[in-house]
Scaffold this motif. Structure first.
Motif, PDB file in Angstrom:
ATOM      1  N   ASP A 140       0.848  -1.179   0.000  1.00 43.22           N
ATOM      2  CA  ASP A 140       0.000   0.000   0.000  1.00 43.22           C
ATOM      3  C   ASP A 140       0.885   1.230   0.000  1.00 43.22           C
ATOM      4  O   ASP A 140       1.666   1.452   0.915  1.00 43.22           O
ATOM      5  CB  ASP A 140      -0.916   0.028   1.228  1.00 43.22           C
ATOM      6  N   GLY A 141       0.766   2.038  -1.036  1.00 45.48           N
ATOM      7  CA  GLY A 141       1.585   3.227  -1.163  1.00 45.48           C
ATOM      8  C   GLY A 141       0.902   4.449  -0.595  1.00 45.48           C
ATOM      9  O   GLY A 141      -0.059   4.364   0.173  1.00 45.48           O
ATOM     10  N   GLU A 142       1.404   5.604  -0.976  1.00 43.45           N
ATOM     11  CA  GLU A 142       0.814   6.856  -0.514  1.00 43.45           C
ATOM     12  C   GLU A 142      -0.553   7.060  -1.179  1.00 43.45           C
ATOM     13  O   GLU A 142      -0.805   6.597  -2.279  1.00 43.45           O
ATOM     14  CB  GLU A 142       1.745   8.020  -0.884  1.00 43.45           C
ATOM     15  N   ASN A 143      -1.439   7.750  -0.500  1.00 38.64           N
ATOM     16  CA  ASN A 143      -2.778   8.091  -0.999  1.00 38.64           C
ATOM     17  C   ASN A 143      -3.607   6.855  -1.323  1.00 38.64           C
ATOM     18  O   ASN A 143      -4.461   6.888  -2.196  1.00 38.64           O
ATOM     19  CB  ASN A 143      -2.683   8.989  -2.234  1.00 38.64           C
ATOM     20  N   GLY A 144      -3.337   5.731  -0.675  1.00 37.78           N
ATOM     21  CA  GLY A 144      -4.140   4.530  -0.862  1.00 37.78           C
ATOM     22  C   GLY A 144      -3.856   3.774  -2.147  1.00 37.78           C
ATOM     23  O   GLY A 144      -4.555   2.832  -2.482  1.00 37.78           O
ATOM     24  N   ASN A 147       6.024   0.528 -12.550  1.00 37.67           N
ATOM     25  CA  ASN A 147       6.467   1.643 -13.386  1.00 37.67           C
ATOM     26  C   ASN A 147       7.975   1.661 -13.596  1.00 37.67           C
ATOM     27  O   ASN A 147       8.502   2.570 -14.218  1.00 37.67           O
ATOM     28  CB  ASN A 147       6.043   2.971 -12.759  1.00 37.67           C
ATOM     29  N   GLY A 148       8.677   0.697 -13.040  1.00 41.02           N
ATOM     30  CA  GLY A 148      10.128   0.652 -13.195  1.00 41.02           C
ATOM     31  C   GLY A 148      10.873   1.489 -12.176  1.00 41.02           C
ATOM     32  O   GLY A 148      12.056   1.754 -12.343  1.00 41.02           O
ATOM     33  N   GLN A 149      10.180   1.923 -11.130  1.00 42.39           N
ATOM     34  CA  GLN A 149      10.796   2.755 -10.098  1.00 42.39           C
ATOM     35  C   GLN A 149      11.191   1.901  -8.898  1.00 42.39           C
ATOM     36  O   GLN A 149      10.497   0.950  -8.549  1.00 42.39           O
ATOM     37  CB  GLN A 149       9.804   3.830  -9.638  1.00 42.39           C
ATOM     38  N   TYR A 150      12.291   2.266  -8.262  1.00 43.01           N
ATOM     39  CA  TYR A 150      12.706   1.589  -7.035  1.00 43.01           C
ATOM     40  C   TYR A 150      11.971   2.206  -5.845  1.00 43.01           C
ATOM     41  O   TYR A 150      11.572   3.372  -5.886  1.00 43.01           O
ATOM     42  CB  TYR A 150      14.215   1.735  -6.828  1.00 43.01           C
ATOM     43  N   PRO A 151      11.814   1.454  -4.753  1.00 43.81           N
ATOM     44  CA  PRO A 151      11.161   2.023  -3.574  1.00 43.81           C
ATOM     45  C   PRO A 151      11.997   3.145  -2.962  1.00 43.81           C
ATOM     46  O   PRO A 151      13.212   3.197  -3.139  1.00 43.81           O
ATOM     47  CB  PRO A 151      11.034   0.847  -2.607  1.00 43.81           C
ATOM     48  N   VAL A 152      11.357   4.011  -2.231  1.00 42.46           N
ATOM     49  CA  VAL A 152      12.018   5.176  -1.642  1.00 42.46           C
ATOM     50  C   VAL A 152      13.059   4.741  -0.619  1.00 42.46           C
ATOM     51  O   VAL A 152      14.129   5.337  -0.511  1.00 42.46           O
ATOM     52  CB  VAL A 152      10.965   6.084  -0.969  1.00 42.46           C
ATOM     53  N   TRP A 153      12.770   3.657   0.118  1.00 40.68           N
ATOM     54  CA  TRP A 153      13.652   3.237   1.199  1.00 40.68           C
ATOM     55  C   TRP A 153      14.900   2.516   0.720  1.00 40.68           C
ATOM     56  O   TRP A 153      15.808   2.266   1.497  1.00 40.68           O
ATOM     57  CB  TRP A 153      12.898   2.338   2.174  1.00 40.68           C
ATOM     58  N   LEU A 154      14.976   2.171  -0.565  1.00 38.59           N
ATOM     59  CA  LEU A 154      16.126   1.428  -1.084  1.00 38.59           C
ATOM     60  C   LEU A 154      17.294   2.380  -1.304  1.00 38.59           C
ATOM     61  O   LEU A 154      17.166   3.404  -1.980  1.00 38.59           O
ATOM     62  CB  LEU A 154      15.748   0.728  -2.383  1.00 38.59           C
ATOM     63  N   HIS A 155      18.455   2.052  -0.738  1.00 44.02           N
ATOM     64  CA  HIS A 155      19.631   2.912  -0.810  1.00 44.02           C
ATOM     65  C   HIS A 155      20.239   2.869  -2.211  1.00 44.02           C
ATOM     66  O   HIS A 155      20.160   1.859  -2.907  1.00 44.02           O
ATOM     67  CB  HIS A 155      20.663   2.449   0.227  1.00 44.02           C
TER      68      HIS A 155
END
Length: 139
Positions: free
Chosen positions: A89-93, A107-115
């Protein structure tokens, strides 16, 4: 090494500190667990009488096997295999689906928490694997 008079003195002082802090730590642990001095004494407290026991993973596993009691928490998430998709579950549901192998979302994006170092390492490994596969195909 470390057998000079100064290092011996430092080791002695650290041992004294350990004893002093052990008492404070035990009191803090009891306070967090809500154990009062008047309450019933459990088996572990009788055995060690105001001492904290540190167990390694092997001893804990042995105790679990002896008891044969497996309690599963419904909120626990099982580990996924390499090809599974993980829904988060991401931001804004909004729900995001991550690949556990590449760690990218739909979408080919890495998670925010991944260094960033971890991302670079994953990319490096992926490039190596692609080179190996292309060499095998040429033969």
């Amino acid at each position: 090494m470390a057998k000079s008079l100064r290092s011996r003195w430092k080791r002695k002082c650290r041992a004294v500190k350990r004893e002093r802090y052990a008492v404070k730590e035990l009191a803090r642990l009891k306070k967090m667990l809500g154990i009062k001095e008047e309450e019933k004494v459990t088996e572990s407290e009788v055995m060690e009488s105001d001492q904290v026991i540190f167990l390694d993973a092997g001893e804990i596993n042995k105790k679990k096997k002896n008891k044969k009691v497996i309690e599963e928490d419904p909120e626990d998430v099982e580990m996924s295999s390499d090809e599974e998709k993980i829904e988060v579950d991401g931001e804004n549901g909004k729900k995001r689906i991550f690949s556990s192998k590449t760690l990218k979302d739909q979408n080919g994006q890495y998670p925010v928490w991944l260094h960033k170092r971890k991302i670079a390492k994953i990319n490096k490994v992926n490039k190596k694997n692609l080179k190996k596969k292309s060499k095998k195909r040429r033969r």
